[in-house]
Design a protein around this motif. Structure first.
Motif, short mmCIF file in Angstrom:
data_model
loop_
_atom_site.label_atom_id
_atom_site.label_comp_id
_atom_site.label_asym_id
_atom_site.label_seq_id
_atom_site.Cartn_x
_atom_site.Cartn_y
_atom_site.Cartn_z
N PRO A 114 -29.77 -5.91 5.65
CA PRO A 114 -28.91 -7.13 4.91
C PRO A 114 -27.37 -6.83 4.72
O PRO A 114 -27.14 -5.69 4.61
CB PRO A 114 -29.51 -6.95 3.63
CG PRO A 114 -30.18 -5.60 3.45
CD PRO A 114 -30.52 -5.03 4.76
N SER A 115 -26.79 -8.04 5.07
CA SER A 115 -25.14 -7.97 4.76
C SER A 115 -25.15 -7.86 3.17
O SER A 115 -26.05 -8.08 2.36
CB SER A 115 -24.71 -9.15 5.36
OG SER A 115 -25.27 -10.25 4.68
N GLU A 116 -23.89 -7.86 2.71
CA GLU A 116 -23.60 -7.81 1.34
C GLU A 116 -23.80 -9.48 0.94
O GLU A 116 -24.16 -9.73 -0.22
CB GLU A 116 -22.15 -7.39 1.27
CG GLU A 116 -21.63 -5.99 1.51
CD GLU A 116 -22.61 -5.17 0.37
OE1 GLU A 116 -22.44 -5.43 -0.82
OE2 GLU A 116 -23.23 -4.32 0.65
N ARG A 117 -23.48 -10.27 1.66
CA ARG A 117 -23.71 -11.79 1.46
C ARG A 117 -25.25 -12.08 1.30
O ARG A 117 -25.54 -12.61 0.33
CB ARG A 117 -23.06 -12.74 2.53
CG ARG A 117 -23.30 -13.99 2.09
CD ARG A 117 -22.41 -15.06 3.01
NE ARG A 117 -22.87 -15.52 4.00
CZ ARG A 117 -23.00 -14.85 5.30
NH1 ARG A 117 -22.53 -14.08 5.82
NH2 ARG A 117 -23.68 -15.21 6.38
N ASP A 118 -26.16 -11.24 2.08
CA ASP A 118 -27.47 -11.36 1.84
C ASP A 118 -27.73 -10.91 0.40
O ASP A 118 -28.87 -11.30 -0.38
CB ASP A 118 -28.24 -10.55 2.90
CG ASP A 118 -28.20 -11.19 4.24
OD1 ASP A 118 -27.98 -12.36 4.45
OD2 ASP A 118 -28.48 -10.34 5.18
N LYS A 119 -27.10 -9.75 0.04
CA LYS A 119 -27.67 -9.03 -1.29
C LYS A 119 -27.03 -10.06 -2.21
O LYS A 119 -27.56 -10.17 -3.25
CB LYS A 119 -26.88 -7.69 -1.29
CG LYS A 119 -27.59 -6.68 -0.28
CD LYS A 119 -26.66 -5.33 -0.24
CE LYS A 119 -27.15 -4.64 0.73
NZ LYS A 119 -26.21 -3.45 0.87
N LEU A 120 -25.74 -10.62 -2.19
CA LEU A 120 -25.27 -11.53 -3.26
C LEU A 120 -26.34 -12.75 -3.46
O LEU A 120 -26.61 -13.03 -4.89
CB LEU A 120 -23.98 -11.86 -2.95
CG LEU A 120 -22.79 -10.76 -3.21
CD1 LEU A 120 -21.53 -11.33 -2.58
CD2 LEU A 120 -22.68 -10.34 -4.62
#
Length: 156
Positions: A114-120
């Motif tokens: 997961p990307s940081e955007r996915d986590k956010l």
């Protein structure tokens, strides 16, 4: 597809579609403890090989069984992004009377980390869901050959 005629390619797409419907129906009838595991296979088949990123949600009852017709595509995006709106997810859950959710999206490039955007966005959805007593059980990232579970990785 190189080396495959139009009829064969259409037939393969139909078989994949039928298999996805079968897996969804099997998941609806599965024991609650098997729901997330079956959803992994379902989403890998249904969205894992798509060329654009899509975001889908499975709506579950209080026993964590998939509700009938309980999978909804929330957004289809581009090769590396699909805009997701927590409000739309919560609205869909409330309309169906869902008690829990499993989120999923694909990574067309094959890298399911997961990307940081996915986590956010996952955190935003969890917070929105909490406000109406919905539980997010997992967020699954899929490619055609592998999956990543936020829950199994300790991110949920």
């Amino acid at each position: 597809m190189a080396g495959v005629g139009e009829v064969a390619a259409t037939s393969l797409a139909m078989v994949q579609g039928v298999a996805a419907v079968y897996l969804q129906q099997a998941t609806e009838q599965a024991e609650p403890s098997q729901t997330t595991e079956r959803l992994l296979d379902f989403w890998r088949l249904r969205i894992g090989s798509l060329m654009n990123e899509v975001f889908e949600v499975a709506f579950l009852d209080t026993a964590h069984r998939l509700l009938p017709d309980g999978v909804q595509r929330m957004q289809e995006g581009t090769v590396d992004r699909a805009a997701v709106y927590p409000r739309r997810i919560v609205e869909g859950a409330l309309r169906r009377g869902a008690a829990a959710l499993v989120l999923a999206h694909n990574h067309p490039n094959g890298n399911v980390h997961p990307s940081e955007r996915d986590k956010l966005i996952t955190r935003a959805i969890v917070l929105a869901a909490d406000t109406v007593d919905l539980r997010v059980l997992d967020h699954i990232v899929v490619s055609s050959s592998t999956t990543f579970s936020f829950r199994n990785a300790g991110l949920l």
